[in-house]
Write a protein that holds these residues in place. Structure first.
Motif, short mmCIF file in Angstrom:
data_model
loop_
_atom_site.label_atom_id
_atom_site.label_comp_id
_atom_site.label_asym_id
_atom_site.label_seq_id
_atom_site.Cartn_x
_atom_site.Cartn_y
_atom_site.Cartn_z
N LEU A 86 10.75 9.18 -1.24
CA LEU A 86 10.56 7.86 -1.84
C LEU A 86 11.79 6.98 -1.63
CD1 LEU A 86 8.76 8.56 -5.25
CD2 LEU A 86 7.80 7.58 -3.16
N ALA A 87 12.98 7.58 -1.73
CA ALA A 87 14.20 6.80 -1.52
C ALA A 87 14.27 6.28 -0.08
CB ALA A 87 15.43 7.65 -1.84
N ALA A 88 13.91 7.13 0.88
CA ALA A 88 13.91 6.70 2.28
C ALA A 88 12.89 5.58 2.49
CB ALA A 88 13.60 7.88 3.19
N ALA B 272 14.18 0.80 -8.52
CA ALA B 272 14.97 -0.41 -8.33
C ALA B 272 14.99 -0.86 -6.88
CB ALA B 272 16.40 -0.19 -8.83
N VAL B 273 15.02 0.10 -5.95
CA VAL B 273 15.04 -0.23 -4.52
C VAL B 273 13.64 -0.48 -3.99
CG1 VAL B 273 15.78 0.54 -2.24
CG2 VAL B 273 17.11 1.17 -4.24
N LEU B 274 12.65 0.26 -4.50
CA LEU B 274 11.29 0.17 -3.98
C LEU B 274 10.54 -1.05 -4.48
CD1 LEU B 274 9.24 1.76 -2.25
CD2 LEU B 274 8.51 2.92 -4.34
N PHE B 275 10.87 -1.54 -5.69
CA PHE B 275 10.11 -2.64 -6.29
C PHE B 275 11.01 -3.80 -6.72
CE2 PHE B 275 7.19 0.96 -7.19
CZ PHE B 275 6.01 0.43 -6.66
N PRO B 276 11.70 -4.46 -5.78
CA PRO B 276 12.49 -5.63 -6.20
C PRO B 276 11.60 -6.82 -6.56
CG PRO B 276 12.54 -5.38 -3.82
CD PRO B 276 11.84 -4.17 -4.35
N VAL C 244 0.84 -1.20 0.00
CA VAL C 244 0.00 0.00 0.00
C VAL C 244 0.87 1.25 0.00
CG1 VAL C 244 -1.65 1.36 1.33
CG2 VAL C 244 -1.99 -1.10 1.08
N LEU C 245 1.94 1.24 0.81
CA LEU C 245 2.84 2.40 0.85
C LEU C 245 3.53 2.61 -0.49
CD1 LEU C 245 4.45 1.92 4.38
CD2 LEU C 245 2.75 3.62 3.70
N ARG C 246 3.77 1.54 -1.22
CA ARG C 246 4.42 1.68 -2.54
C ARG C 246 3.56 2.46 -3.53
NH1 ARG C 246 6.49 -3.65 -1.04
NH2 ARG C 246 8.78 -3.55 -1.19
N LEU C 247 2.26 2.51 -3.30
CA LEU C 247 1.37 3.26 -4.20
C LEU C 247 1.61 4.76 -4.14
CD1 LEU C 247 -2.01 1.35 -3.69
CD2 LEU C 247 -0.42 1.19 -5.63
N LEU C 248 2.40 5.21 -3.16
CA LEU C 248 2.73 6.64 -3.10
C LEU C 248 3.51 7.09 -4.32
CD1 LEU C 248 3.77 6.94 0.67
CD2 LEU C 248 1.73 7.91 -0.42
N VAL C 249 4.14 6.14 -5.04
CA VAL C 249 4.88 6.53 -6.23
C VAL C 249 3.95 7.10 -7.30
CG1 VAL C 249 6.66 4.79 -5.84
CG2 VAL C 249 4.77 4.27 -7.37
#
Length: 339
Positions: free
Chosen positions: A42-44, A104-108, A12-17
């Motif tokens: 987003l990087a953090a 790359a870091v957020l969606f492995p 759910v938090l990934r949807l912030l992108v």
């Protein structure tokens, strides 16, 4: 009450992108400028989620350890360096590279969302590296850009050797146009001067393009350079024009006009030597050629370039809903073994 979206908290938090990439895409189109601070939250978040899910995989509470480690290794060890290589060879801009590094870091791995009985993303892949899916989707959407430009020019009857990457622009629109000039005095080119560099030069001299065109022979002489030039800025459009003395200078050391004009037409070399940072790879020769074209022609061919954050935004939204476009096409053709 049943939630409209069933997903883990990290997913759910990934949807912030989505809203962040949407805003960045709009900003990229309007200004070609995206502040570095855009990517910091987003990087953090990406680092925190990677650490949390890495721990879950290690303890066996949420992920199968080997597969998570393999996919994270591909995302961080292949996708991230590939993006850096694209940036190094100028296939991506700096903002594009930063956005992809965040991806790359957020969606492995593939996120999972259940919406009204549908499990999204629909089209999975055998590898299961979601950042790779976003990258391939983005490249596919980006590849449509030259096709659209070519079609638009052909329909309008605008034919040129650069009609698949550029468009004709009136000279008076150049001060607010983004992109690269596709012409030199000798003909078309793919490596003309960046229009941001032209804006930097004009602001440095305290001139408008209209004034430069009106007295081109006069301002071509570097003896007319101002003694105290304006700060050139970074070439952004949304900056108040700085006006000085119209390029006149009574204090600059005099040089015989013919000698000065031949040594450094337009004062291009003096401009690049004076500024404290680069001008998008501009050389004195490239700047002189661009200025010669802009004061001569009423209409010029310009490549607006691809604001790559736009296809990145679209590619991400499609990835989060449909999934992998390339894998789906291969699956449709029966080439994946998954049909």
């Amino acid at each position: 009450m049943v939630s409209p979206i069933d997903a883990s908290i990290p997913d759910v938090l990934r949807l912030l992108v989505v809203p962040v990439f949407g805003w960045a895409a709009w900003r990229d189109v309007k200004t070609r400028r995206i502040p570095n601070r855009t990517w910091y939250p987003l990087a953090a978040l990406a680092v925190v989620l990677l650490a949390v899910e890495g721990w879950q995989a290690w303890t066996g509470t949420a992920y199968e350890t080997r597969w998570f480690a393999l996919r994270a290794a591909i995302s961080l060890g292949f996708v991230a360096p590939l993006v850096v290589a694209f940036w190094w060879f100028r296939a991506f801009g700096g903002a594009d590279a930063k956005a992809f590094l965040v991806v790359a870091v957020l969606f492995p791995t593939f996120p999972t969302y259940e919406v009204a009985g549908w499990v999204l993303p629909y089209q999975q892949t055998a590898v299961g590296v979601f950042s790779l899916t976003i990258l391939t989707n983005t490249v596919l959407f980006g590849a449509l850009y030259p096709v659209a430009v070519l079609t638009r020019n052909a329909v309008a009857g605008r034919f040129s050797s650069v009609m698949f990457v550029g468009k004709p622009v009136s000279w008076d629109a150049i001060p607010t146009e983004h992109g690269r000039l596709l012409e030199t005095p000798e003909g078309t080119t793919r490596s003309g001067v960046d229009l941001d560099a032209v804006r930097m030069y004009l602001r440095w001299r305290g001139l408008t393009l209209a004034e430069l065109r009106e007295r081109a022979d006069h301002f071509r002489d570097p003896a007319t350079l101002p003694a105290a030039p304006n700060p050139p800025g970074d070439g952004a459009v949304s900056v108040e024009e700085l006006r000085a003395d119209g390029g006149q200078s009574a204090t600059r050391e005099a040089t015989p006009k013919s000698d000065a004009s031949e040594a450094d037409p337009w004062g291009a070399a003096a401009f690049l030597d004076d500024i404290d940072h680069g001008a998008y790879g501009t050389t004195p020769e490239g700047l002189r050629d661009g200025l010669d074209v802009l004061v001569r022609d009423d209409e010029v061919w310009v490549s607006p370039g691809i604001p790559f954050v736009v296809p990145l935004f679209v590619g991400t939204v499609v990835a989060l809903t449909y999934g992998d476009l390339l894998f789906g096409a291969l699956d449709l053709l029966g080439l994946t073994g998954l049909a």
